[in-house]
Design a protein around this motif. Structure first.
Motif, PDB file in Angstrom:
ATOM      1  N   GLY A 138      61.433  65.618  75.352  1.00 10.60           N
ATOM      2  CA  GLY A 138      60.684  65.663  74.099  1.00 10.60           C
ATOM      3  C   GLY A 138      59.914  64.373  73.865  1.00 10.60           C
ATOM      4  O   GLY A 138      59.926  63.455  74.698  1.00 10.60           O
ATOM      5  N   GLY A 139      59.271  64.303  72.702  1.00 11.82           N
ATOM      6  CA  GLY A 139      58.371  63.192  72.405  1.00 11.82           C
ATOM      7  C   GLY A 139      59.049  61.843  72.260  1.00 11.82           C
ATOM      8  O   GLY A 139      58.595  60.844  72.830  1.00 11.82           O
ATOM      9  N   SER A 140      60.135  61.788  71.493  1.00 10.07           N
ATOM     10  CA  SER A 140      60.795  60.486  71.294  1.00 10.07           C
ATOM     11  C   SER A 140      61.287  59.925  72.624  1.00 10.07           C
ATOM     12  O   SER A 140      61.152  58.722  72.899  1.00 10.07           O
ATOM     13  CB  SER A 140      61.996  60.624  70.347  1.00 10.07           C
ATOM     14  OG  SER A 140      61.596  61.147  69.114  1.00 10.07           O
TER      15      SER A 140
ATOM     16  N   TYR B 177      53.177  57.909  64.004  1.00 10.82           N
ATOM     17  CA  TYR B 177      54.550  58.398  64.186  1.00 10.82           C
ATOM     18  C   TYR B 177      54.807  58.445  65.681  1.00 10.82           C
ATOM     19  O   TYR B 177      54.015  59.018  66.433  1.00 10.82           O
ATOM     20  CB  TYR B 177      54.722  59.790  63.570  1.00 10.82           C
ATOM     21  CG  TYR B 177      56.132  60.312  63.702  1.00 10.82           C
ATOM     22  CD1 TYR B 177      57.181  59.721  63.007  1.00 10.82           C
ATOM     23  CD2 TYR B 177      56.431  61.387  64.540  1.00 10.82           C
ATOM     24  CE1 TYR B 177      58.484  60.193  63.135  1.00 10.82           C
ATOM     25  CE2 TYR B 177      57.731  61.859  64.674  1.00 10.82           C
ATOM     26  CZ  TYR B 177      58.752  61.253  63.964  1.00 10.82           C
ATOM     27  OH  TYR B 177      60.036  61.706  64.086  1.00 10.82           O
ATOM     28  N   HIS B 178      55.912  57.823  66.108  1.00  8.88           N
ATOM     29  CA  HIS B 178      56.209  57.805  67.538  1.00  8.88           C
ATOM     30  C   HIS B 178      57.598  58.333  67.848  1.00  8.88           C
ATOM     31  O   HIS B 178      58.049  58.230  68.981  1.00  8.88           O
ATOM     32  CB  HIS B 178      56.045  56.387  68.089  1.00  8.88           C
ATOM     33  CG  HIS B 178      54.652  55.852  67.938  1.00  8.88           C
ATOM     34  ND1 HIS B 178      53.557  56.407  68.570  1.00  8.88           N
ATOM     35  CD2 HIS B 178      54.166  54.821  67.202  1.00  8.88           C
ATOM     36  CE1 HIS B 178      52.466  55.734  68.241  1.00  8.88           C
ATOM     37  NE2 HIS B 178      52.802  54.773  67.411  1.00  8.88           N
ATOM     38  N   GLY B 179      58.295  58.865  66.851  1.00  9.35           N
ATOM     39  CA  GLY B 179      59.596  59.457  67.132  1.00  9.35           C
ATOM     40  C   GLY B 179      60.651  59.080  66.117  1.00  9.35           C
ATOM     41  O   GLY B 179      60.413  58.285  65.203  1.00  9.35           O
TER      42      GLY B 179
ATOM     43  N   GLU C 108      48.385  56.561  68.755  1.00  9.02           N
ATOM     44  CA  GLU C 108      47.990  57.959  68.928  1.00  9.02           C
ATOM     45  C   GLU C 108      46.452  58.015  68.949  1.00  9.02           C
ATOM     46  O   GLU C 108      45.818  57.467  68.039  1.00  9.02           O
ATOM     47  CB  GLU C 108      48.470  58.800  67.749  1.00  9.02           C
ATOM     48  CG  GLU C 108      49.959  58.878  67.554  1.00  9.02           C
ATOM     49  CD  GLU C 108      50.310  59.460  66.184  1.00  9.02           C
ATOM     50  OE1 GLU C 108      50.145  60.672  65.986  1.00  9.02           O
ATOM     51  OE2 GLU C 108      50.744  58.693  65.305  1.00  9.02           O
TER      52      GLU C 108
ATOM     53  N   SER D  46      50.778  63.554  62.360  1.00  4.28           N
ATOM     54  CA  SER D  46      51.544  63.991  61.193  1.00  4.28           C
ATOM     55  C   SER D  46      51.531  62.998  60.033  1.00  4.28           C
ATOM     56  O   SER D  46      51.663  63.398  58.883  1.00  4.28           O
ATOM     57  CB  SER D  46      52.994  64.262  61.607  1.00  4.28           C
ATOM     58  OG  SER D  46      53.559  63.103  62.159  1.00  4.28           O
TER      59      SER D  46
ATOM     60  N   ASP E  19      50.009  57.535  72.882  1.00  2.00           N
ATOM     61  CA  ASP E  19      50.981  58.547  72.458  1.00  2.00           C
ATOM     62  C   ASP E  19      50.217  59.863  72.257  1.00  2.00           C
ATOM     63  O   ASP E  19      49.627  60.091  71.196  1.00  2.00           O
ATOM     64  CB  ASP E  19      51.676  58.100  71.165  1.00  2.00           C
ATOM     65  CG  ASP E  19      52.674  59.157  70.672  1.00  2.00           C
ATOM     66  OD1 ASP E  19      52.661  60.286  71.202  1.00  2.00           O
ATOM     67  OD2 ASP E  19      53.450  58.847  69.750  1.00  2.00           O
TER      68      ASP E  19
HETATM   69  C1  LIG Z   1      52.649  61.444  67.925  1.00  2.00           C
HETATM   70  C2  LIG Z   1      54.099  61.748  68.076  1.00  2.00           C
HETATM   71  N1  LIG Z   1      54.849  60.981  68.878  1.00  2.00           N
HETATM   72  C3  LIG Z   1      56.164  61.223  69.057  1.00  2.00           C
HETATM   73  C4  LIG Z   1      56.790  62.279  68.415  1.00  2.00           C
HETATM   74  C5  LIG Z   1      58.270  62.525  68.622  1.00  2.00           C
HETATM   75  O1  LIG Z   1      58.440  63.703  69.329  1.00  2.00           O
HETATM   76  P1  LIG Z   1      59.832  64.503  69.255  1.00  2.00           P
HETATM   77  O2  LIG Z   1      59.952  65.040  67.866  1.00  2.00           O
HETATM   78  O3  LIG Z   1      59.644  65.593  70.274  1.00  2.00           O
HETATM   79  O4  LIG Z   1      60.914  63.567  69.618  1.00  2.00           O
HETATM   80  C6  LIG Z   1      56.042  63.104  67.572  1.00  2.00           C
HETATM   81  C7  LIG Z   1      56.687  64.236  66.870  1.00  2.00           C
HETATM   82  O5  LIG Z   1      56.168  64.792  65.944  1.00  2.00           O
HETATM   83  C8  LIG Z   1      54.662  62.844  67.410  1.00  2.00           C
HETATM   84  O6  LIG Z   1      53.902  63.584  66.603  1.00  2.00           O
END
Ligand SMILES: Cc1ncc(COP(=O)(O)O)c(C=O)c1O
Length: 446
Positions: A100-102, A136-138, A209, A214, A243
Motif C-alpha cells: 500500500g501507499g504508506s 498526505y504521505h500516509g 505529490e 486528499s 508521491d
Molecule cells: C498521496 C498519498 N500518499 C500516501 C498515501 C498512503 O497510502 P495508504 O493509505 O495506502 O497507506 C495516500 C493515501 O491516501 C495518499 O493519498
C-alpha cells in the motif's frame, strides 16, 4: 450503528452497506445504485467487477499464493516488475513491491537514506527529508512526520520526527499573496531556501505529490513548478521522491503524473490504482543510480515486509496495467478529464463553488462561504460533509476533505471516477453533482 465485532473507521458514522459493484457503479443492500465518483480514494481505476483482473488473481492464488520473498523469487512478481517498468519514466525501471501507499513511502525514505550511507559511508550526514504542508504521505509514524491531514496527525505529533516543510503551490490562496506567473514560482524556490537553511549535506530528499490529493482537493502545480524543483534537487545532490500514490497509473492522463512535465525523480511511490483495488498493492520505482550503488555495495535493501513481492498482488498489478494499456485508459483519463473540468467550470455559477482544479480524472472543488473574499465556512458547519451527503442522496460518491487553510478551516472534495468512464457517464456525474451542490447551497445558506 451496529458494527458487530468489527472496529470500524468511526463507530459514530452512519454507513450504508455496499454489497456489490459493476463498472463505475456500487450498489447498497437495498439495491440502490451509486456512481463511484472517487474510486473509494482513487483506487478502483478499472471500476468494479472486472472479471479479467479477478481471474488473474484467482489463477495466481491456485498456482502459487505465497512464497516468502527472502527465500524465493517468483514469476508473478518478475512479470509485474516488467509491466510497471514498461510505463515508467526515464530510468526508473527497478521496482520494489509493497502492500500500500504508506509502505511505499516508508520504503522510499529508507532506500534514499541507505543510498547515501552506501555511497558516502556510515558517517553520511544526510538525515533530513523536506516535504510540504498540505500533503498526505500516509498514516504510519514515519510518514506522518512528513506531512498529512492535521486532524489525523495532531494527537500523534509527540511520537514522530517532524520534517521541515515548505508551503505548497496553493495558487487560489497563495501563501505569498502573489499571482502566477509574476510570482516567479516563489513556492518552488522556497525549496532552495530551505535546503540552504538546513545545509545540503544534511538533506536526503524532497518528497511531494505531483497533484496534491486528499488534503487540498486536486491541487495541480503552476507551469514550470516541477521542472524548477527538479533543477534545485539536482543542484544540491538532494533526491526527488514523487508521491504518486494517488496520481499514478494513469489517473491524470499519463502513466505517471511527472510525465506531464518530462521530469524524472529518483523514486516514484505508487499504490492505490496499481492493482485497482483487486489486491492490496503498492511499489516504488527506483532510478538506476540508486540501484547501482546498492548492487555495488551491500547488495541488500535493509527493509522488508511479509507481503513484499506477493504473487497474488503481482498478478493483479500485471492484469491492471495490461488492461489500461490495451484499452487506452490513460488517454481516456485525459479526454474525459477535460470534459469533466469543462462541466465543473460551469458550476462556478453556484455561490459555494470557490475554485475548480486538477488534472486528468483527478479533479477537485473548493467550497467557500463567500466567493469574493474566499472566506471558508466555519469548521463547525462541516460543509464538506454536508456536500458529500447531498451528493450521496443523488447517487454520487465523492471524497471530502477539510482543514487545508490553516489545518482547521477549509472544505473541498475530490471527484475522480474510474478511468473506464464514458462520455455519457461524465454527463450523468455532472448532472448529479450539480443537483447535490444545489441542495447543499440551500442547506448552507446563512
Ligand atoms: C498521496 C498519498 N500518499 C500516501 C498515501 C498512503 O497510502 P495508504 O493509505 O495506502 O497507506 C495516500 C493515501 O491516501 C495518499 O493519498
Amino acid at each position: 450503528m451496529d458494527f458487530g465485532k468489527l472496529i470500524p473507521r468511526n463507530y459514530k458514522a452512519e454507513l450504508r452497506k455496499a454489497v456489490r459493484g459493476k463498472g463505475i457503479y456500487l450498489y447498497d443492500d437495498e439495491d440502490r445504485e451509486y456512481i463511484d465518483g472517487c474510486c473509494g480514494a482513487l483506487i478502483s481505476s478499472l471500476g468494479h467487477g472486472n472479471e479479467e483482473v479477478a481471474k488473474a488473481v484467482y489463477d495466481q492464488l491456485l498456482t502459487l499464493e505465497f512464497a516468502h520473498p527472502s527465500r524465493w523469487k517468483n514469476d508473478a512478481t518478475l512479470e509485474a516488475a516488467e509491466e510497471v517498468a514498461s510505463i515508467a519514466p526515464g530510468d526508473l525501471k527497478n521496482v520494489w513491491f509493497v502492500s500500500g501507499g504508506s509502505e511505499a513511502i516508508e520504503s522510499a525514505l529508507k532506500l534514499a537514506r541507505q543510498y547515501f550511507v552506501e555511497r558516502d559511508g556510515k558517517g553520511s550526514g544526510k538525515t533530513t527529508f523536506i516535504a510540504r504542508w498540505n500533503s498526505y504521505h500516509g498514516s504510519t509514524i514515519g510518514t506522518m512526520g512528513l506531512a498529512g491531514s492535521m486532524a489525523r496527525r495532531r494527537e500523534f505529533t509527540p511520537l514522530f520526527q517532524e520534517s521541515p516543510k515548505i508551503p505548497p503551490h496553493y495558487c487560489y490562496r497563495c501563501p505569498y499573496d502573489m499571482t502566477c506567473p509574476s510570482c516567479e514560482l516563489k513556492c518552488a524556490t522556497a525549496l532552495e531556501d530551505e535546503i540552504q537553511r538546513i545545509g545540503p549535506e544534511r538533506v536526503i530528499a524532497f518528497v511531494a505529490e505531483p497533484v496534491v490529493g486528499s488534503t487540498v482537493g486536486a491541487l495541480n502545480p503552476p507551469e514550470g513548478y516541477w521542472q524548477r524543483i527538479r533543477e534545485i534537487c539536482t543542484k544540491y545532490d538532494v533526491l526527488l521522491i514523487a508521491d504518486e500514490v494517488m496520481t499514478g497509473i494513469g489517473r491524470t492522463g499519463k502513466a505517471f503524473c511527472v510525465d506531464h512535465w518530462d521530469v524524472v525523480p529518483e523514486i516514484i511511490c505508487s499504490a492505490k490504482a496499481m492493482a485497482s483495488g483487486y489486491s492490496p498493492a503498492g511499489g516504488i520505482l527506483v532510478s538506476q543510480k540508486l540501484v547501482d550503488v546498492l548492487k555495488g555495495g551491500s547488495g541488500a535493501f535493509q527493509h522488508g515486509h511479509t507481503y513484499n513481492a506477493n504473487p497474488a498482488s503481482a498478478a493483479a498489478i500485471t492484469a491492471t496495467i495490461r488492461i489500461m494499456k490495451r484499452d487506452g485508459l490513460f488517454e481516456n483519463a485525459m479526454k474525459r478529464g477535460e470534459q469533466l473540468m469543462a462541466g465543473l467550470k460551469d458550476m462556478m455559477d453556484l455561490p459555494i463553488v470557490g475554485d475548480v482544479r486538477g488534472l486528468g480524472l483527478m479533479r477537485g472543488i473548493e467550497i467557500v462561504a463567500n466567493k469574493d473574499t474566499k472566506e471558508p465556512f466555519p469548521p463547525s458547519i462541516k460543509a464538506a460533509a454536508l456536500v458529500t451527503s447531498c451528493c450521496m442522496d443523488q447517487g454520487l460518491v465523492i471524497y471530502p476533505g477539510t482543514g487545508m487553510i490553516n489545518g482547521v478551516a477549509g472544505d473541498q472534495f475530490l471527484i475522480a471516477p474510474p478511468l473506464i468512464v464514458t462520455e455519457a457517464q461524465i454527463d450523468d456525474i455532472l448532472k448529479k453533482l450539480r443537483a447535490g451542490l444545489e441542495e447543499a447551497c440551500v442547506r448552507l445558506k446563512p
